[in-house]
Design an enzyme around this catalytic site. Structure first.
Site, PDB file in Angstrom:
ATOM      1  N   ARG A   1       5.317   6.784 -10.897  1.00 23.99           N
ATOM      2  CA  ARG A   1       5.249   7.276  -9.525  1.00 23.99           C
ATOM      3  C   ARG A   1       6.619   7.125  -8.850  1.00 23.99           C
ATOM      4  NH1 ARG A   1       2.694  10.496  -5.803  1.00 23.99           N
ATOM      5  NH2 ARG A   1       2.616   9.533  -3.759  1.00 23.99           N
TER       6      ARG A   1
ATOM      7  N   ILE B   1      -7.995   4.794   0.623  1.00 26.94           N
ATOM      8  CA  ILE B   1      -6.626   5.258   0.355  1.00 26.94           C
ATOM      9  C   ILE B   1      -6.595   6.257  -0.806  1.00 26.94           C
ATOM     10  CG2 ILE B   1      -4.219   4.542  -0.040  1.00 26.94           C
ATOM     11  CD1 ILE B   1      -5.437   3.157   2.408  1.00 26.94           C
TER      12      ILE B   1
ATOM     13  N   CYS C   1      -0.360   5.808 -11.883  1.00 31.38           N
ATOM     14  CA  CYS C   1      -1.772   5.622 -12.235  1.00 31.38           C
ATOM     15  C   CYS C   1      -2.590   6.840 -11.830  1.00 31.38           C
ATOM     16  CB  CYS C   1      -2.329   4.420 -11.488  1.00 31.38           C
ATOM     17  SG  CYS C   1      -1.843   2.856 -12.190  1.00 31.38           S
TER      18      CYS C   1
HETATM   19  C1  LIG Z   1       4.880   1.921  -7.066  1.00 28.67           C
HETATM   20  C2  LIG Z   1       4.108   1.544  -5.876  1.00 28.67           C
HETATM   21  O1  LIG Z   1       4.438   0.661  -5.118  1.00 28.67           O
HETATM   22  N1  LIG Z   1       2.996   2.200  -5.705  1.00 28.67           N
HETATM   23  C3  LIG Z   1       2.085   1.833  -4.675  1.00 28.67           C
HETATM   24  C4  LIG Z   1       2.149   2.834  -3.564  1.00 28.67           C
HETATM   25  O2  LIG Z   1       2.033   4.124  -4.107  1.00 28.67           O
HETATM   26  P1  LIG Z   1       2.434   5.390  -3.268  1.00 28.67           P
HETATM   27  O3  LIG Z   1       3.866   5.308  -2.872  1.00 28.67           O
HETATM   28  O4  LIG Z   1       1.964   6.537  -4.071  1.00 28.67           O
HETATM   29  O5  LIG Z   1       1.537   5.190  -2.006  1.00 28.67           O
HETATM   30  P2  LIG Z   1       1.470   5.982  -0.647  1.00 28.67           P
HETATM   31  O6  LIG Z   1       1.327   4.960   0.405  1.00 28.67           O
HETATM   32  O7  LIG Z   1       2.567   6.981  -0.550  1.00 28.67           O
HETATM   33  O8  LIG Z   1       0.128   6.813  -0.829  1.00 28.67           O
HETATM   34  C5  LIG Z   1      -1.096   6.350  -0.324  1.00 28.67           C
HETATM   35  C6  LIG Z   1      -1.995   7.508  -0.017  1.00 28.67           C
HETATM   36  O9  LIG Z   1      -1.324   8.436   0.825  1.00 28.67           O
HETATM   37  C7  LIG Z   1      -1.385   9.733   0.260  1.00 28.67           C
HETATM   38  N2  LIG Z   1      -0.118  10.447   0.507  1.00 28.67           N
HETATM   39  C8  LIG Z   1       1.058   9.856   0.181  1.00 28.67           C
HETATM   40  C9  LIG Z   1       2.247  10.537   0.338  1.00 28.67           C
HETATM   41  C10 LIG Z   1       2.208  11.850   0.832  1.00 28.67           C
HETATM   42  O10 LIG Z   1       3.230  12.512   0.969  1.00 28.67           O
HETATM   43  N3  LIG Z   1       1.007  12.424   1.147  1.00 28.67           N
HETATM   44  C11 LIG Z   1      -0.170  11.739   1.002  1.00 28.67           C
HETATM   45  O11 LIG Z   1      -1.241  12.260   1.304  1.00 28.67           O
HETATM   46  C12 LIG Z   1      -1.558   9.512  -1.234  1.00 28.67           C
HETATM   47  O12 LIG Z   1      -2.127  10.636  -1.851  1.00 28.67           O
HETATM   48  C13 LIG Z   1      -2.450   8.293  -1.248  1.00 28.67           C
HETATM   49  O13 LIG Z   1      -3.776   8.702  -1.059  1.00 28.67           O
HETATM   50  O14 LIG Z   1       1.121   2.551  -2.662  1.00 28.67           O
HETATM   51  C14 LIG Z   1      -0.183   2.739  -3.223  1.00 28.67           C
HETATM   52  C15 LIG Z   1      -1.185   2.578  -2.116  1.00 28.67           C
HETATM   53  O15 LIG Z   1      -0.972   1.376  -1.438  1.00 28.67           O
HETATM   54  C16 LIG Z   1      -0.363   1.716  -4.315  1.00 28.67           C
HETATM   55  O16 LIG Z   1      -1.592   1.954  -4.966  1.00 28.67           O
HETATM   56  C17 LIG Z   1       0.731   1.801  -5.320  1.00 28.67           C
HETATM   57  O17 LIG Z   1       0.714   0.636  -6.117  1.00 28.67           O
HETATM   58  C1  LIG Z   2      -0.965   2.142  -8.571  1.00 28.33           C
HETATM   59  C2  LIG Z   2       0.031   1.343  -8.903  1.00 28.33           C
HETATM   60  O1  LIG Z   2       1.246   1.699  -9.314  1.00 28.33           O
HETATM   61  P1  LIG Z   2       1.906   3.157  -9.410  1.00 28.33           P
HETATM   62  O2  LIG Z   2       2.067   3.596  -7.998  1.00 28.33           O
HETATM   63  O3  LIG Z   2       3.216   2.821 -10.057  1.00 28.33           O
HETATM   64  O4  LIG Z   2       1.029   4.008 -10.244  1.00 28.33           O
HETATM   65  C3  LIG Z   2      -0.117  -0.133  -8.860  1.00 28.33           C
HETATM   66  O5  LIG Z   2       0.913  -0.840  -8.888  1.00 28.33           O
HETATM   67  O6  LIG Z   2      -1.254  -0.595  -8.770  1.00 28.33           O
END
Ligand SMILES: CC(=O)N[C@H]1[C@@H](OP(=O)(O)OP(=O)(O)OC[C@H]2O[C@@H](n3ccc(=O)[nH]c3=O)[C@H](O)[C@@H]2O)O[C@H](CO)[C@@H](O)[C@@H]1O
Ligand SMILES: C=C(OP(=O)(O)O)C(=O)O
Length: 445
Positions: free
Chosen positions: A108, A343, A132
Site C-alpha cells: 500500500r 473503515i 492487504c
Molecule cells: C501502511 C499503513 O499504515 N496502512 C494503514 C493505513 O492504510 P491507508 O493509508 O490505506 O488508510 P487510509 O486512512 O488512507 O484509508 C482508510 C479508509 O479510507 C478510505 N480512503 C482512503 C484514501 C482515499 O483517498 N479515499 C478513501 O476513501 C479507504 O478506502 C479506507 O476505507 O490505515 C489503515 C486504516 O487505519 C490501516 O488499516 C493500514 O494499516
Molecule cells: C492493513 C495493513 O497494512 P497495509 O496498509 O500495508 O496493507 C496493516 O498494517 O494492518
C-alpha cells in the site's frame, strides 16, 4: 518443540511454509516491541526527501514490505542502504520514473512515492498500489489533494501519473475523512516549497505524529493549528537527521490479545498504553488487567473476560488494524458482543478461519456505509468455552495474526499457511511468542 498431532488436522502434506502451533497453554514472560511497520514505511519515504543522509534506527528490517519499499525507492533514484541495524537514506532530484508494477502492486505504501516525486518536482507513473485485501482501498483523496496543491495528476485503469509540476503558493485542503496515507502524501509534497498549506481533518495517528517529528527534525515546518488541522510552511530544503522509529502498538495489541486468550500474563517493554487508550479502555472493561509500568505495559488475565461491543473509528478511536485481535479476546469471553467495522468493508474474512477453531462468529451486513462508501459489516461474536486446533489460513496481516493468536489458545495442533500475509507485518512472530513460552515454530519447505 511442537508436536505435530491433532485430531482436527487435515492429512494433506503442506507444500508451503507454515506455522505449527501446539496451543492451549497460558503465555507468560517478558518481550520487547520492535519498530512499527506503519511508522517505519512512511519514515523511510520521508527520509528520502533530503539529499543529505538521514539515518533511521529501529526500522523492522526483517519485514518484506520494508525490502520492497527500499527496492522501489532505489529504483526511482534514491539511495537507501541497510548498514548493520540502521537504514541510511538519501533522496535525489531524480526520484520519479515508472515504478515496477509487481512491487508497487504488493504494498500500500507505494502510494507515498507520489508525495515524494511531487516533493522533488519529478514525474512518476505509479501502477496501482496493493496492500492487504481488506476492502475497497481508495486513493481519490490522494489524487484530489495533490491536484489541489497544484500538481498535475491523471488516473487510468493502469495507475496514477504525476507529471512534473510546481505547487501553488497557498492551499487549504479539507479531507472528508482523515486518511492516513493521504495526510502523509500532502506532507511530503508540501514540506519543501514556497507554499503554505493548511490541511484540515488530517490523520493524527501516533504513526503520523512520528513521521511529522522526523520531518521537523529534518528542518520542515509542520505545526498543529488545532487537534486535527495542520499548517505546513514550505522550507527551501530538508537536511540530515538521526531518528528512531516508534515501537509497534499493533504488535503490543497482538501480545495483549494472546495473553488474554491464553489466560496468561506478560510484560511488554518499549510499549505504552498512552497510544492505545481506546483499545485498553475496552479490554479493561472486558476484565483484563492492563497496567502502565516503567517503559512498558504489564498485562494479566485474572478473571473470565466479558463481552464488550466495539466500533472502529479513526484515531483516537478503536483502531481498525486492532479489531481482529479484539475479536480473539471476545470469542474467549462470556456473552455476545458486536464489532462494527466502519473503515474497511472487507476486513472480516479472518472470522471464517476463527470459526474453524470452534469460534461462533456471524458476519452480517451492518446496515451502514464505511468511510470509503462501501456497505459496512458487523461481526456478532458469541463467546465459546473451548477451541480446538486445526488447519488455518492467514487471510491478511492482522487477520493472520488473529488466527495465529487464536491457535495459541486452542487445544491441540494448528497449521497456518499463507504466511506471506502475516510476515508483511510481523517479522519475528515466532520469536516473540516463543519468548512468552508458546509452542510455535515455522516449518519451511
Ligand atoms: C501502511 C499503513 O499504515 N496502512 C494503514 C493505513 O492504510 P491507508 O493509508 O490505506 O488508510 P487510509 O486512512 O488512507 O484509508 C482508510 C479508509 O479510507 C478510505 N480512503 C482512503 C484514501 C482515499 O483517498 N479515499 C478513501 O476513501 C479507504 O478506502 C479506507 O476505507 O490505515 C489503515 C486504516 O487505519 C490501516 O488499516 C493500514 O494499516
Ligand atoms: C492493513 C495493513 O497494512 P497495509 O496498509 O500495508 O496493507 C496493516 O498494517 O494492518
Amino acid at each position: 518443540m511442537v508436536q505435530a498431532h491433532s485430531r482436527a488436522l487435515g492429512t494433506k502434506r503442506i507444500s508451503e511454509p507454515y506455522l505449527l502451533i501446539e496451543g492451549g497453554y497460558p503465555l507468560s514472560g517478558e518481550v520487547s516491541l520492535p519498530g512499527a511497520k506503519n511508522s517505519a514505511l512512511p519514515a523511510i519515504v520521508a527520509a528520502c526527501l533530503s539529499d543529505e543522509e538521514v539515518v533511521l534506527h529501529n526500522v523492522p528490517l526483517e519485514l518484506n514490505d520494508v525490502a520492497k519499499l527500499i527496492k522501489l525507492l532505489n529504483d526511482s533514484g534514491a539511495n537507501v542502504e541497510i548498514k548493520g541495524d540502521e537504514l541510511h537514506c538519501k533522496g535525489s532530484a531524480w526520484m520519479g520514473g515508472t515504478l515496477n508494477a509487481e512491487l508497487a502492486g504488493k504494498i500500500r505504501h507505494s502510494l507515498l512515492l507520489l508525495g515524494a516525486a511531487a516533493h522533488w518536482r519529478s514525474s512518476l507513473f505509479l501502477p496501482l498500489p496493493g496492500g492487504c485485501n481488506i476492502g475497497s482501498r481508495k486513493h481519490d483523496m490522494h489524487v484530489s489533494a495533490l491536484q489541489e496543491l497544484g500538481f498535475a495528476m491523471e488516473e487510468s485503469e493502469l495507475g496514477l501519473h504525476l507529471r512534473e509540476s510546481q505547487p501553488k503558493e497557498r492551499t487549504v485542503i479539507t479531507f472528508p475523512y482523515p486518511t492516513f496515507g493521504g495526510t502523509l502524501n500532502v506532507l511530503f509534497a508540501s514540506v519543501r516549497s514556497n507554499a503554505v498549506v493548511e490541511l484540515h481533518n488530517a490523520a493524527r495517528n501516533p504513526e503520523v505524529l512520528d513521521v511529522i517529528k522526523l520531518l521537523n527534525d529534518m528542518g520542515a515546518s509542520i505545526e498543529w493549528l488545532s487537534s486535527n488541522s495542520l499548517q505546513i510552511t514550505g522550507v527551501e530544503r530538508l537536511h540530515r537527521a538521526d531518528f528512531t522509529v516508534m515501537s509497534d502498538r499493533i504488535i503490543a495489541s497482538t501480545i495483549i490479545s494472546a495473553v488474554g486468550a491464553t489466560k496468561g500474563s506478560a510484560t511488554i517493554r518499549n510499549a505504552t498504553t498512552r497510544i492505545l487508550e481506546s483499545e485498553v479502555a475496552v479490554w479493561r472493561q472486558a476484565g483484563l488487567k492492563i497496567e502502565e509500568i516503567d517503559n512498558g505495559i504489564y498485562v494479566e488475565w485474572n478473571r473470565p473476560l466479558e463481552a464488550v461491543n466495539v466500533t472502529t473509528a479513526a484515531y483516537p478511536g478503536f483502531h481498525t488494524d486492532i479489531q481482529p485481535l479484539h475479536t480473539v479476546l471476545m470469542m474467549n469471553a462470556s456473552g455476545t458482543s458486536e464489532l462494527k467495522e466502519t473503515i474497511l468493508d472487507g476486513r472480516f474474512s479472518y472470522c471464517y478461519e476463527l470459526n474453524k477453531l470452534g469460534a461462533n462468529i456471524e458476519v452480517k451486513d451492518g446496515g451502514f456505509l464505511c468511510v470509503n462508501g462501501a456497505a459496512g459489516q458487523t461481526a456478532v461474536i458469541h463467546g465459546v468455552d473451548e477451541l480446538y486446533g486445526t488447519d488455518l489460513v492467514a487471510t491478511d496481516i492482522r487477520g493472520g495474526a488473529a488466527v495465529a493468536v487464536a491457535a495459541l489458545a486452542a487445544v491441540g495442533t494448528s497449521r497456518i499457511t499463507n504466511l506471506y500475509q502475516l510476515e508483511r507485518g510481523y517479522g519475528n512472530f515466532t520469536e516473540i511468542f516463543t519468548a512468552l513460552g508458546a509452542q510455535i515454530m515455522k516449518v519451511n519447505h
